[in-house]
Scaffold this motif. Structure first.
Motif, short mmCIF file in Angstrom:
data_model
loop_
_atom_site.label_atom_id
_atom_site.label_comp_id
_atom_site.label_asym_id
_atom_site.label_seq_id
_atom_site.Cartn_x
_atom_site.Cartn_y
_atom_site.Cartn_z
N CYS A 80 0.82 -1.21 0.00
CA CYS A 80 0.00 0.00 0.00
C CYS A 80 0.85 1.27 0.00
CB CYS A 80 -0.93 0.00 1.21
SG CYS A 80 -0.07 -0.19 2.80
N LYS A 81 0.21 2.35 -0.42
CA LYS A 81 0.78 3.69 -0.36
C LYS A 81 -0.22 4.64 0.29
CE LYS A 81 3.89 3.55 -4.39
NZ LYS A 81 4.21 4.18 -5.69
N GLU A 82 0.32 5.67 0.91
CA GLU A 82 -0.53 6.64 1.61
C GLU A 82 -1.11 7.67 0.64
OE1 GLU A 82 -1.73 10.27 3.55
OE2 GLU A 82 0.07 10.11 2.30
N LYS A 83 -2.39 7.97 0.83
CA LYS A 83 -3.05 9.05 0.10
C LYS A 83 -4.15 9.62 0.99
CE LYS A 83 -6.11 8.38 -3.21
NZ LYS A 83 -6.74 8.03 -4.52
N ASP A 84 -4.07 10.91 1.25
CA ASP A 84 -5.09 11.60 2.04
C ASP A 84 -5.31 10.94 3.40
OD1 ASP A 84 -5.47 13.35 -0.12
OD2 ASP A 84 -7.00 12.06 -1.01
N THR A 136 -9.02 0.60 -3.13
CA THR A 136 -9.25 -0.22 -1.94
C THR A 136 -8.31 0.18 -0.82
OG1 THR A 136 -9.93 -2.08 -3.33
CG2 THR A 136 -9.37 -2.57 -1.04
N VAL A 137 -8.86 0.55 0.29
CA VAL A 137 -8.07 0.95 1.46
C VAL A 137 -7.57 -0.31 2.17
CG1 VAL A 137 -8.07 2.18 3.66
CG2 VAL A 137 -9.36 3.08 1.71
N MET A 138 -6.31 -0.30 2.56
CA MET A 138 -5.76 -1.38 3.35
C MET A 138 -6.04 -1.07 4.82
SD MET A 138 -3.56 -3.13 5.30
CE MET A 138 -2.31 -1.91 5.72
N ASN A 139 -7.07 -1.70 5.36
CA ASN A 139 -7.46 -1.49 6.75
C ASN A 139 -8.01 -2.79 7.32
OD1 ASN A 139 -10.04 -1.69 5.66
ND2 ASN A 139 -10.43 0.51 5.74
#
Length: 260
Positions: free
Chosen positions: A142-146, A162-165
């Motif tokens: 994953c990479k960070e965005k906002d 898709t958010v990695m959470n």
């Protein structure tokens, strides 16, 4: 916590690269280290240390002129000790069985199950049917965005929606045996771990899960152990002495074994 070693293969060589620099165009990557040893050498080394469950990743796309040599290096690593290493890089239902037959314990998949930036559950079902859950690792790098961490595909070049959470980990956990997560923003930079990514993984950790990205000291490993509550494993690449870095592999093994 376990140390999960890696063998990254790019342009026909075992390498350590800066993950965010990887481009299919001209097969470019910013190298941290290029080895003169082949894949089997590193497989032998990890086997002698009992470091089961590491991964060998092919970083060239299938149309690359380097693809066949990179694939050969992967197969050298896998066949040296069948059932010992996991294999990833361009895996799909058509080639997954070949990798298992070549000696992979698991195949690692990201890009195939995402299409046009979205998760494709039909493709995930096909992948599951091809290899079985017990042989499947989902890579949720994953990479960070906002302020959130979005899964990236195609050798960390394409952002998905898709958010990695923990909700995503919950949703996908019934489809795989393990998760692998590279914090791609810090991958290969040796500037410290992504504490935010580690915290997400540690808060979940309902099945084996491996964090990779940014480790450059024993203090980083202990920090990851604390944040992850001793429940996530770790990959260390560019910082290791076997890849030209300052960090002793023996000390990494000792540190991870001390965290429970």
């Amino acid at each position: 916590m376990r140390f999960r070693p890696c063998i990254d293969i790019h342009n026909g060589n075992v390498k350590q690269i800066v993950g965010g620099s990887l481009k299919d165009d001209a097969d470019y990557a910013r190298d941290n280290y290029v080895s003169d040893r082949d894949g089997a050498y590193y497989s032998d080394l990890y086997y002698e240390k009992g470091l089961r469950g590491g991964h060998v990743i092919l970083l060239n796309h299938e149309g690359s002129p380097y693809y066949e040599e990179s694939r050969r290096q992967m197969e050298l690593a896998l066949s040296a000790h069948p059932g010992f290493l996991q294999a990833g890089g361009g895996v799909n239902p058509e080639n997954a069985e070949e990798l298992l037959n070549a000696g992979a314990s698991h195949v690692i998949v990201t890009s195939y199950v995402f299409r046009d930036g979205h998760i494709d559950m039909a493709r995930l079902d096909r992948m599951l049917s091809a290899v079985g859950r017990e042989h499947l690792v989902l890579d949720l790098s994953c990479k960070e965005k906002d302020g959130e961490y979005y899964i990236v595909t195609d050798r960390w070049q394409k952002m998905t929606d898709t958010v990695m959470n923990t909700a995503t980990l919950d949703e996908l956990s019934s489809y795989c045996d393990e998760f692998l997560v590279h914090a791609a923003d810090v991958e290969g930079m040796q500037k410290g771990i992504s504490e935010s990514v580690a915290a997400i993984l540690g808060a979940w950790a309902r099945k084996p899960i491996t964090y990779a990205g940014g480790v450059h000291s024993i203090e980083d490993i202990h920090k990851l152990g604390d944040i992850g509550q001793g429940r996530i494993d770790v990959t260390v690449g560019s910082a290791l002495d076997i890849f030209g870095g300052p960090l002793s592999m023996e000390k990494v093994i000792e540190a991870t074994e001390s965290i429970r």
